[in-house]
Design a protein around this motif. Structure first.
Motif, PDB file in Angstrom:
ATOM      1  N   LYS A   1      41.750  48.951  29.978  1.00  0.00           N
ATOM      2  CA  LYS A   1      41.868  50.317  29.490  1.00  0.00           C
ATOM      3  C   LYS A   1      40.848  50.981  30.424  1.00  0.00           C
ATOM      4  N   LEU A   2      41.145  52.183  31.246  1.00  0.00           N
ATOM      5  CA  LEU A   2      40.163  52.549  32.123  1.00  0.00           C
ATOM      6  C   LEU A   2      38.744  53.106  31.547  1.00  0.00           C
ATOM      7  N   ASN A   3      37.994  53.060  32.010  1.00  0.00           N
ATOM      8  CA  ASN A   3      36.531  53.349  31.496  1.00  0.00           C
ATOM      9  C   ASN A   3      36.184  52.641  30.313  1.00  0.00           C
ATOM     10  N   GLU A   4      36.656  51.714  29.794  1.00  0.00           N
ATOM     11  CA  GLU A   4      36.604  50.932  28.433  1.00  0.00           C
ATOM     12  C   GLU A   4      36.374  49.604  28.633  1.00  0.00           C
ATOM     13  N   GLY A   5      36.685  49.046  29.659  1.00  0.00           N
ATOM     14  CA  GLY A   5      36.457  47.641  30.130  1.00  0.00           C
ATOM     15  C   GLY A   5      37.959  46.640  30.437  1.00  0.00           C
ATOM     16  N   THR A   6      37.733  45.500  30.566  1.00  0.00           N
ATOM     17  CA  THR A   6      38.902  44.548  30.998  1.00  0.00           C
ATOM     18  C   THR A   6      38.515  43.164  30.324  1.00  0.00           C
ATOM     19  N   THR A   7      39.586  42.639  29.890  1.00  0.00           N
ATOM     20  CA  THR A   7      39.569  41.113  29.519  1.00  0.00           C
ATOM     21  C   THR A   7      40.614  40.488  30.275  1.00  0.00           C
ATOM     22  N   PHE A   8      40.255  39.474  30.929  1.00  0.00           N
ATOM     23  CA  PHE A   8      40.910  38.319  31.499  1.00  0.00           C
ATOM     24  C   PHE A   8      41.118  37.134  30.265  1.00  0.00           C
ATOM     25  N   SER A   9      42.328  36.752  30.136  1.00  0.00           N
ATOM     26  CA  SER A   9      42.618  35.469  29.246  1.00  0.00           C
ATOM     27  C   SER A   9      43.391  34.495  29.853  1.00  0.00           C
ATOM     28  N   PHE A  10      43.200  33.261  29.736  1.00  0.00           N
ATOM     29  CA  PHE A  10      43.750  32.181  30.184  1.00  0.00           C
ATOM     30  C   PHE A  10      43.939  31.102  29.274  1.00  0.00           C
ATOM     31  N   TYR A  11      45.216  30.551  29.144  1.00  0.00           N
ATOM     32  CA  TYR A  11      45.499  29.780  28.023  1.00  0.00           C
ATOM     33  C   TYR A  11      45.676  28.419  28.678  1.00  0.00           C
TER      34      TYR A  11
ATOM     35  N   GLY B   1      46.029  23.600  22.865  1.00  0.00           N
ATOM     36  CA  GLY B   1      45.186  24.022  23.680  1.00  0.00           C
ATOM     37  C   GLY B   1      44.054  24.981  23.540  1.00  0.00           C
ATOM     38  N   VAL B   2      43.715  25.605  24.415  1.00  0.00           N
ATOM     39  CA  VAL B   2      42.325  26.293  24.184  1.00  0.00           C
ATOM     40  C   VAL B   2      42.767  27.608  25.087  1.00  0.00           C
ATOM     41  N   THR B   3      42.215  28.795  24.676  1.00  0.00           N
ATOM     42  CA  THR B   3      42.186  30.070  25.338  1.00  0.00           C
ATOM     43  C   THR B   3      40.821  30.583  25.625  1.00  0.00           C
ATOM     44  N   ILE B   4      40.572  30.949  26.860  1.00  0.00           N
ATOM     45  CA  ILE B   4      39.215  31.503  27.287  1.00  0.00           C
ATOM     46  C   ILE B   4      39.425  32.980  27.527  1.00  0.00           C
ATOM     47  N   HIS B   5      38.682  33.623  27.228  1.00  0.00           N
ATOM     48  CA  HIS B   5      38.626  35.186  27.365  1.00  0.00           C
ATOM     49  C   HIS B   5      37.334  35.702  28.130  1.00  0.00           C
ATOM     50  N   VAL B   6      37.644  36.305  29.157  1.00  0.00           N
ATOM     51  CA  VAL B   6      36.440  36.881  29.866  1.00  0.00           C
ATOM     52  C   VAL B   6      36.455  38.316  29.728  1.00  0.00           C
ATOM     53  N   GLN B   7      35.561  38.766  28.862  1.00  0.00           N
ATOM     54  CA  GLN B   7      35.546  40.349  28.362  1.00  0.00           C
ATOM     55  C   GLN B   7      34.429  41.052  28.976  1.00  0.00           C
ATOM     56  N   ASP B   8      34.556  42.234  29.709  1.00  0.00           N
ATOM     57  CA  ASP B   8      33.417  42.977  30.210  1.00  0.00           C
ATOM     58  C   ASP B   8      33.769  44.379  29.691  1.00  0.00           C
ATOM     59  N   SER B   9      32.785  45.153  29.674  1.00  0.00           N
ATOM     60  CA  SER B   9      32.470  46.681  29.359  1.00  0.00           C
ATOM     61  C   SER B   9      32.588  47.509  30.669  1.00  0.00           C
ATOM     62  N   GLY B  10      33.184  47.137  31.747  1.00  0.00           N
ATOM     63  CA  GLY B  10      33.064  47.907  32.871  1.00  0.00           C
ATOM     64  C   GLY B  10      34.034  48.927  33.031  1.00  0.00           C
ATOM     65  N   SER B  11      34.364  49.423  34.216  1.00  0.00           N
ATOM     66  CA  SER B  11      35.118  50.619  34.560  1.00  0.00           C
ATOM     67  C   SER B  11      36.726  50.553  34.202  1.00  0.00           C
ATOM     68  N   GLY B  12      37.142  49.195  34.088  1.00  0.00           N
ATOM     69  CA  GLY B  12      38.577  48.920  33.626  1.00  0.00           C
ATOM     70  C   GLY B  12      39.389  49.106  34.973  1.00  0.00           C
ATOM     71  N   ILE B  13      40.679  48.738  34.760  1.00  0.00           N
ATOM     72  CA  ILE B  13      41.633  48.873  35.758  1.00  0.00           C
ATOM     73  C   ILE B  13      42.792  49.816  35.516  1.00  0.00           C
ATOM     74  N   PRO B  14      43.086  50.864  36.396  1.00  0.00           N
ATOM     75  CA  PRO B  14      44.065  51.827  35.846  1.00  0.00           C
ATOM     76  C   PRO B  14      45.334  51.195  35.647  1.00  0.00           C
ATOM     77  N   GLU B  15      46.083  51.756  34.640  1.00  0.00           N
ATOM     78  CA  GLU B  15      47.242  51.123  34.059  1.00  0.00           C
ATOM     79  C   GLU B  15      48.300  50.865  35.068  1.00  0.00           C
ATOM     80  N   GLU B  16      48.573  51.772  36.031  1.00  0.00           N
ATOM     81  CA  GLU B  16      49.628  51.573  37.187  1.00  0.00           C
ATOM     82  C   GLU B  16      49.369  50.418  38.069  1.00  0.00           C
ATOM     83  N   ASP B  17      47.876  49.953  38.028  1.00  0.00           N
ATOM     84  CA  ASP B  17      47.559  48.750  38.820  1.00  0.00           C
ATOM     85  C   ASP B  17      47.610  47.292  38.333  1.00  0.00           C
ATOM     86  N   LEU B  18      47.813  47.279  36.763  1.00  0.00           N
ATOM     87  CA  LEU B  18      47.760  46.042  36.058  1.00  0.00           C
ATOM     88  C   LEU B  18      48.694  45.253  36.656  1.00  0.00           C
TER      89      LEU B  18
END
Length: 597
Positions: A578-588, A517-534
């Protein structure tokens, strides 16, 4: 030494010892009897000989003729003394020598003197004569004294004595024969004991071997029945015991397997305790509960307790009060309800059984239900309030101009659209979760498809001064998917990435082949999500950043819808941040080929 530790050696030694003791006692008694018998016979012979000599001396007046006749009666082993009176006595032929008993000794001996004085017959054994020279060995003799009457009527005596050496020789030969017979008896007893022991112990050895095999779990062993005596009966009983044990073990194994199958297939955890609180039986769900406890305790304590304190306290109450108790324990974010019931013996509580039910999902669903009602109420309250307020303003002619009226109507229209989107998203999410989603599969080339989707966000990205790019690891990727639904997923992810990225940041899409199949990553350099909220970002109405509103406010349903769409394609969506380092959503997305579901 092994011989004396075996049954054969013990039986052989016991029989041999018993026979040896019997033979020893019998030999002693027999030798004693024979010695006494030989002495008694010798005394009787000497008495008869002395009587004959006395009769010869009485019947013949010619003393010389009488003595010559008497000496013919005395053999070489026997010696005689004829005493006529104090002055006249005669020894048997050969004359007086050192081996003769002196007459003075006879006169001194009290018993022998009675023959001369009282006319009594006396039989006596003489030990170690004191008249012999010191250099000669002592010897024993038998002496018989018989009173004698001379032809002239005077009283005399005949003393005849014989050495015990002849008797000793006869006794020695007898002892040798007895000892030879005893030796032969011992040899025969040895063979007999070994034969008997082997006959007795052969079945016992087979039983021992069979017992060892049974101890190893081979209950089908059979002991051959060789005899019809007690050993044969024991072998028959042993075989019956083996068959009964095999039957009972099979029954126990079946019950154990059935119980293990029941316990392992139970959704609830089960732990049984003895009266001391020690765990006896657990099943897989209970093991997961214990592993969670060990993991939680290992982070902070040196000694690892086998059970949580709440469970120990619950067990103590069950044993003390002898009735059912329950409690609730939270470990590693999961909630367990524990129901513990006492196990009764004949007279007392012998333990307890605890049933552990994982209520995490029920608690989560209950919380989701409450949160859903609260969130829907919250989301609808604002647009309804605005609709109500602006409609009242229009009805009351508060707007002074047409432009103000149009502006109020525009707000009412926007809020109605917002309410419509919320309702539609709720309906879509409900259909997806119920499994009623329909996918229109098409064969799609991903490069132009992705470029068309991100082109819609170039204006918003340029407005916020964010760099929006796409990277293709393989530009010839073609896959079967529902383009409208996947566009909805990409739109939600790209929109969220842009809204949560500060000016000057980057948002990048990476498309790469993955397996079939294929994997698509949506990667940003934003504020990130706190670990307890993931763990909760894909839940309905969940907003990790509740304090901030960037751009247009979201409903909190987008990621939940995106997850359902990806899973409907048999794919998987994940998030890393990671908080203040960005977020990556990946779906296969797997490649299903062209089909319609």
């Amino acid at each position: 030494m092994w011989l004396f530790r075996s049954v054969v050696g013990k039986l052989w030694f016991t029989i041999l010892l018993l026979v040896s003791c019997v033979l020893f006692i019998l030999s002693i008694l027999l030798i004693k009897f024979l010695e006494d018998y030989y002495v008694q016979e010798a005394e009787n012979d000497l008495t008869r000989l002395a009587t004959k000599v006395a009769e010869v001396m009485h019947d013949h007046r010619d003393e010389e003729l009488a003595r010559s006749i008497a000496w013919t009666l005395v053999d070489n082993r026997t010696k005689a003394i004829i005493v006529a009176d104090e002055a006249h006595y005669w020894y048997s032929p050969g004359g007086a020598d050192s081996d003769d008993v002196p007459l003075s000794f006879i006169r001194r001996d009290r018993d022998l003197r009675r023959v001369l004085t009282d006319g009594k017959t006396v039989k006596k054994r003489l030990y170690m004569p004191k008249w012999q020279p010191k250099e000669k060995l002592p010897r024993d003799v038998i002496m018989v004294g018989v009173p004698m009457t001379m032809p002239d009527g005077s009283r005399g005596a005949v003393f005849i004595y014989q050495s015990l050496e002849a008797i000793a020789d006869a006794t020695k030969q007898t002892k040798e024969l007895i000892f030879l017979a005893a030796f032969i008896a011992i040899i025969m007893t040895t063979f007999f004991a070994f034969f008997l022991s082997t006959r007795i112990t052969a079945p016992l050895r087979k039983m021992r071997q069979a017992a060892f095999e049974m101890a190893r779990g081979h209950f089908d062993m059979k002991v051959p029945i060789l005899t019809n005596d007690e050993i044969g009966g024991l072998a028959m009983a042993f075989n019956q015991m083996g068959r009964r044990l095999q039957f009972n073990i099979n029954a126990l194994n079946q019950e154990k397997e059935q119980l293990a199958s029941i316990l392992s297939s139970m959704a609830d955890g089960v732990i049984t305790f003895n009266r001391d609180g020690e765990m006896l039986i657990t099943n897989p769900p209970a093991e997961r509960f214990l592993q969670a406890w060990y993991f939680e305790q290992g982070n902070g304590g040196e000694a690892m307790a086998p059970l949580p304190p709440q469970v120990k306290e619950l067990f103590a109450r069950v044993v003390r009060e002898e009735k059912e108790q329950s409690t609730e324990v939270t470990l590693q974010g999961r909630t367990w309800v524990i129901l513990m019931t006492p196990l009764y013996g004949k007279t007392m509580v012998r333990g307890a059984v605890a049933v552990l039910r994982d209520m995490t999902e029920e608690r989560r669903l209950d919380k989701l239900r409450k949160d859903f009602i609260a969130n829907v109420s919250h989301e609808l309250r604002t647009p309804i309030a605005m609709l109500q307020g602006y409609s009242e303003a229009i009805i009351d002619d508060i707007a002074a101009s047409e432009e103000e009226k149009k502006e109020m109507a525009k707000v009412i229209y926007d809020e109605s659209l917002r309410m419509g989107r919320l309702v539609n998203e709720l309906l879509d999410l409900a259909r997806m979760e119920a499994g009623h989603i329909e996918l229109e599969y098409e064969q799609v080339k991903l490069v132009p498809y992705i470029e068309r989707v991100i082109r819609k966000f170039y204006g918003l990205a340029k407005e916020k001064q964010i760099e929006l790019t796409a990277e293709f690891r393989d530009r010839d990727i073609e896959i079967s998917l529902d383009p409208d639904r996947i566009e909805q997923v990409l739109t939600n992810l790209i929109d969220n990435a842009i809204r949560h990225t500060e000016s000057g940041g980057t948002v990048r899409l990476i498309v790469e082949p993955s397996g079939d199949g294929v994997t698509i990553h949506v990667q940003d350099s934003g504020s990130g999500i706190p670990e307890e909220d993931l763990p909760f970002v894909f839940e309905r109405f969940y907003k990790a950043d509740k304090a901030r509103t960037r751009g247009r406010a979201g409903t909190g349903l987008g990621l939940a819808i995106a997850k359902n769409i990806v899973e409907a394609h048999k794919g998987l969506i994940t998030v890393h941040s990671k908080l203040n380092e960005g977020t990556t959503f990946s779906f296969y997305l797997p490649n299903h080929g062209s089909k319609r579901t």
